[in-house]
Structure formats: structure tokens, C-alpha cells
Scaffold this motif. Structure first.
Motif, PDB file in Angstrom:
ATOM      1  N   GLN A   1       0.821  -1.199   0.000  1.00  0.00           N
ATOM      2  CA  GLN A   1       0.000   0.000   0.000  1.00  0.00           C
ATOM      3  C   GLN A   1       0.865   1.264   0.000  1.00  0.00           C
ATOM      4  O   GLN A   1       1.829   1.364   0.745  1.00  0.00           O
ATOM      5  CB  GLN A   1      -0.896   0.018   1.253  1.00  0.00           C
ATOM      6  CG  GLN A   1      -1.761   1.247   1.416  1.00  0.00           C
ATOM      7  CD  GLN A   1      -2.901   1.275   0.418  1.00  0.00           C
ATOM      8  OE1 GLN A   1      -3.535   0.253   0.144  1.00  0.00           O
ATOM      9  NE2 GLN A   1      -3.180   2.438  -0.130  1.00  0.00           N
TER      10      GLN A   1
ATOM     11  N   THR B   1      -1.687  -4.954  -0.138  1.00  0.00           N
ATOM     12  CA  THR B   1      -3.023  -4.478  -0.462  1.00  0.00           C
ATOM     13  C   THR B   1      -3.636  -5.405  -1.518  1.00  0.00           C
ATOM     14  O   THR B   1      -3.064  -6.446  -1.829  1.00  0.00           O
ATOM     15  CB  THR B   1      -2.985  -3.023  -0.953  1.00  0.00           C
ATOM     16  OG1 THR B   1      -4.321  -2.540  -1.106  1.00  0.00           O
ATOM     17  CG2 THR B   1      -2.226  -2.891  -2.252  1.00  0.00           C
ATOM     18  N   MET B   2      -4.770  -5.037  -2.031  1.00  0.00           N
ATOM     19  CA  MET B   2      -5.522  -5.874  -2.984  1.00  0.00           C
ATOM     20  C   MET B   2      -6.050  -7.140  -2.332  1.00  0.00           C
ATOM     21  O   MET B   2      -6.367  -8.124  -2.997  1.00  0.00           O
ATOM     22  CB  MET B   2      -4.661  -6.221  -4.210  1.00  0.00           C
ATOM     23  CG  MET B   2      -4.217  -4.991  -4.998  1.00  0.00           C
ATOM     24  SD  MET B   2      -3.024  -5.333  -6.312  1.00  0.00           S
ATOM     25  CE  MET B   2      -4.081  -6.158  -7.493  1.00  0.00           C
TER      26      MET B   2
ATOM     27  N   ASP C   1      -6.165  -0.530  -8.093  1.00  0.00           N
ATOM     28  CA  ASP C   1      -5.131  -0.962  -7.141  1.00  0.00           C
ATOM     29  C   ASP C   1      -3.833  -1.321  -7.857  1.00  0.00           C
ATOM     30  O   ASP C   1      -2.738  -0.972  -7.404  1.00  0.00           O
ATOM     31  CB  ASP C   1      -5.619  -2.185  -6.345  1.00  0.00           C
ATOM     32  CG  ASP C   1      -6.617  -1.820  -5.261  1.00  0.00           C
ATOM     33  OD1 ASP C   1      -6.593  -0.663  -4.800  1.00  0.00           O
ATOM     34  OD2 ASP C   1      -7.420  -2.683  -4.883  1.00  0.00           O
TER      35      ASP C   1
ATOM     36  N   LYS D   1      -1.875   1.665  -8.904  1.00  0.00           N
ATOM     37  CA  LYS D   1      -1.243   2.310  -7.748  1.00  0.00           C
ATOM     38  C   LYS D   1       0.031   1.576  -7.362  1.00  0.00           C
ATOM     39  O   LYS D   1       1.065   2.187  -7.060  1.00  0.00           O
ATOM     40  CB  LYS D   1      -2.210   2.327  -6.558  1.00  0.00           C
ATOM     41  CG  LYS D   1      -3.394   3.253  -6.717  1.00  0.00           C
ATOM     42  CD  LYS D   1      -4.331   3.122  -5.532  1.00  0.00           C
ATOM     43  CE  LYS D   1      -5.579   3.990  -5.708  1.00  0.00           C
ATOM     44  NZ  LYS D   1      -6.532   3.809  -4.592  1.00  0.00           N
TER      45      LYS D   1
ATOM     46  N   GLY E   1      -8.067  -2.778  -0.209  1.00  0.00           N
ATOM     47  CA  GLY E   1      -7.890  -1.932  -1.380  1.00  0.00           C
ATOM     48  C   GLY E   1      -9.212  -1.640  -2.069  1.00  0.00           C
ATOM     49  O   GLY E   1     -10.283  -2.038  -1.610  1.00  0.00           O
ATOM     50  N   ASP E   2      -9.140  -0.959  -3.193  1.00  0.00           N
ATOM     51  CA  ASP E   2     -10.345  -0.654  -3.961  1.00  0.00           C
ATOM     52  C   ASP E   2     -10.985  -1.917  -4.532  1.00  0.00           C
ATOM     53  O   ASP E   2     -12.175  -1.944  -4.814  1.00  0.00           O
ATOM     54  CB  ASP E   2     -10.017   0.311  -5.103  1.00  0.00           C
ATOM     55  CG  ASP E   2      -9.812   1.739  -4.600  1.00  0.00           C
ATOM     56  OD1 ASP E   2      -9.862   1.949  -3.376  1.00  0.00           O
ATOM     57  OD2 ASP E   2      -9.601   2.638  -5.437  1.00  0.00           O
TER      58      ASP E   2
END
Length: 325
Positions: free
Chosen positions: A35, A53-54, A99, A102, A230-231
């Protein structure tokens, strides 16, 4: 269908998330899918930089596997179930791309707002076409009353607004360890109870599957978080809760059961309007959970408080949806 089915679905999705998470977290770490923390955020969050993340992939996969079990084992692949899976997976894919960009850029900037909006609108359009296929009516009831409005041609606009607002509101709430996972589990659990009580069995089973998946993810996302959704996760959950409200004809109930998400969104809107018109900020930082952090609350205290507020909204929604309807 017996009530024990809900418990079985809950445990199945919970187990799937608990089993998948320890497999995915090291994998995400090896891929260096860490992240990126925005510089303007609370300074205490900088230490979270690099946390995998994710993790929303785990949530979506757990929901998908449980939904397949629902379709083959307890019910059938009705159009309602297919539509719920479409929105959840579709919005999850939009979040996944966001994600990934990013992570690839190693910066807290993925898809542009316009790119994300296009993806969300495409899924919303496909969802609406599916609703036309099942002949969903355009009447919107006022929770707890026998009153309502016939929206007619305006109903498709409401659907788009709900999906966009729901996904983005839930996304805004994902800012602290366990905050969205906990409030999400509470909200989906409430929708599962109301949907089951009012005869929307597929939506109830799907809501239960999401509740279990999010609770399983929470085991690894609670403070201190070993993984962030995450998104990928937040957009999927936001789209799902809006789709459930639409398919169960509880459109306005989303405002009640999703009260925490509404408050978080309003805090951002108020902050932006205030700063642009007066040059002053109402909150120390928005969304609202950051305001309390900067006011001296510990992260865990903020999260638990928001969980409790979410529980109050959930109880209100269940009371209105089950006993007053």
C-alpha cells in the motif's frame, strides 16, 4: 428453505476467506503489492506503507465460491443471483485495475476519476439491462410505511446514482484497520436478515455470503492489519450493497442500514463545500474517521465506535424492515 442454510452459507464463506487469506498475503508480499500511503494523511499511517493491499481479491473469491455453492447446492442460478455476482465482480475488477496501477506506479494514484466512472457506469448499465429482463418494477417504497413513489423513467437514473454513490461511499469508509470490514459485515448482515424475512431468498443468501467473507477477512485486517482490501474490495462491497438494496426493493433502506457510509460521505461533501466557499475546514480531516484520529483518539477506538454506530443503524433497519413492514 430452512434458517440453518443461512448459518451454513455464513460459515462456508467465512472459512473460505480464512483459508485463502494466509495463501494470498505472502503472495502479495512477494509481488511487492504494498500500500502507498498518501502524504497528506495522518502521519501515524506512514508506518503502514508497504502493507500488502488488494486483499479484496480474497473477499471477492470467497463470495464467488460461496455463490457457486448457493447456485448448485441450495437454490439455482436465478437472474437475481447472477446480477448480484455481476455487480460485485464487475466493481471488484474496476477496483483491481485501480489498485494495480497504484502498486505499479508506487503512488497513491490509480485510475483517474473519469476512467473509474466509465467502468462503474458500464457495470451499472449491464445491471439495469438485467433488471429489465426480470421485470423489476419502478415503485420505490418509503421504509416503515405503506407510502411510496412511482418513478417510472426516472428509476434507471436512481439505479445508476445508487450504484455510484454506494460504491464510492463504501470506498471512502475504507481508511482504518478493520473499519470497513466491520461496518460492512454489520450492514450486510442486516440486509440478510431483512431480505430473508421479506422473502428475497437469493439476496439473503448472497448478503450472508458477503458477511461471512468480510468477517473472515477481518481476522487478518483488524488492527494491526496484515493486509488491506484496497479498492478491489471496497468497490466490490459498495456495488454489492447497492445492488442488494435495489433487487430487494429496499432502495431507501440503504440510507438507514448504510448510515455509517452516508455519514462518511457527507463529511467529505461538507468539508469540500466549506473549504471552497469560506476557505475554512469543518473537520480536521475528512472522511470523518480521520477527524477523530487527529483529535487524539486511538485507531482502535475510532474503529470500534464506528462499528457500534453501524450496529445502531443496522438494528434500526431490521426493526423498520421486519417489524414495521
Amino acid at each position: 428453505m430452512e434458517e440453518w442454510t443461512l448459518l451454513f452459507v455464513l460459515l462456508l464463506s467465512f472459512a473460505a476467506a480464512v483459508i485463502l487469506s494466509p495463501l494470498f498475503i505472502p503472495f502479495l508480499r512477494r509481488l511487492k503489492f504494498g500500500q502507498s500511503i498518501r502524504e497528506e494523511g495522518p502521519k501515524s499511517h506512514q508506518k503502514k506503507s508497504g502493507t500488502p493491499t488488494m486483499g479484496g481479491i480474497v473477499i471477492v473469491l470467497s463470495i464467488l465460491l460461496t455463490s457457486l455453492a448457493i447456485g448448485f447446492g441450495f437454490s439455482e442460478f436465478t437472474m437475481e443471483l447472477v446480477l448480484l455476482m455481476l455487480v460485485t465482480i464487475g466493481y471488484g475488477l474496476v477496483g483491481f485495475v485501480d489498485d494495480y496501477l497504484k502498486v505499479a506506479r508506487k503512488h497513491n494514484q490509480g485510475l483517474t476519476s473519469k476512467q473509474k466512472l466509465v467502468g462503474q457506469l458500464v457495470i451499472a448499465g449491464l445491471f439495469y439491462l438485467g433488471l429489465l429482463n426480470i421485470g423489476l418494477d419502478t415503485f420505490v417504497s418509503i421504509p416503515g410505511t405503506e407510502l411510496g413513489l412511482e418513478l417510472g423513467w426516472f428509476y434507471p437514473i436512481l439505479i445508476i446514482v445508487m450504484l455510484l454513490a454506494g460504491s464510492n461511499a463504501v470506498n471512502l469508509t475504507d481508511g482504518l484497520d478493520g473499519l470497513l470490514a466491520g461496518t460492512g459485515a454489520i450492514a450486510f448482515g442486516a440486509f440478510a436478515i431483512v431480505a430473508w424475512s421479506t422473502g428475497y431468498i437469493d439476496a439473503a443468501l448472497f448478503s450472508t455470503a458477503i458477511t461471512g467473507a468480510v468477517l473472515g477477512f477481518l481476522v487478518f485486517n483488524a488492527h494491526p492489519a496484515k493486509v488491506f482490501m484496497g479498492d478491489t474490495g471496497s468497490l466490490a462491497l459498495g456495488g454489492a450493497i447497492a445492488a442488494i438494496a435495489i433487487l430487494t426493493k429496499m432502495e431507501l433502506m440503504l440510507i438507514i442500514i448504510g448510515g455509517v457510509f452516508v455519514i462518511e460521505t457527507l463529511s467529505v461533501i461538507i468539508q469540500v463545500i466549506s473549504f471552497k466557499t469560506t476557505g475554512k475546514r469543518v473537520f480536521k480531516m475528512s472522511p470523518l474517521h480521520h477527524h477523530y484520529e487527529l483529535s487524539g483518539w486511538s485507531e482502535w477506538r475510532v474503529v470500534v465506535t464506528f462499528w457500534m454506530v453501524g450496529m445502531v443503524f443496522a438494528i434500526m433497519g431490521i426493526y423498520i424492515g421486519v417489524w414495521l413492514t
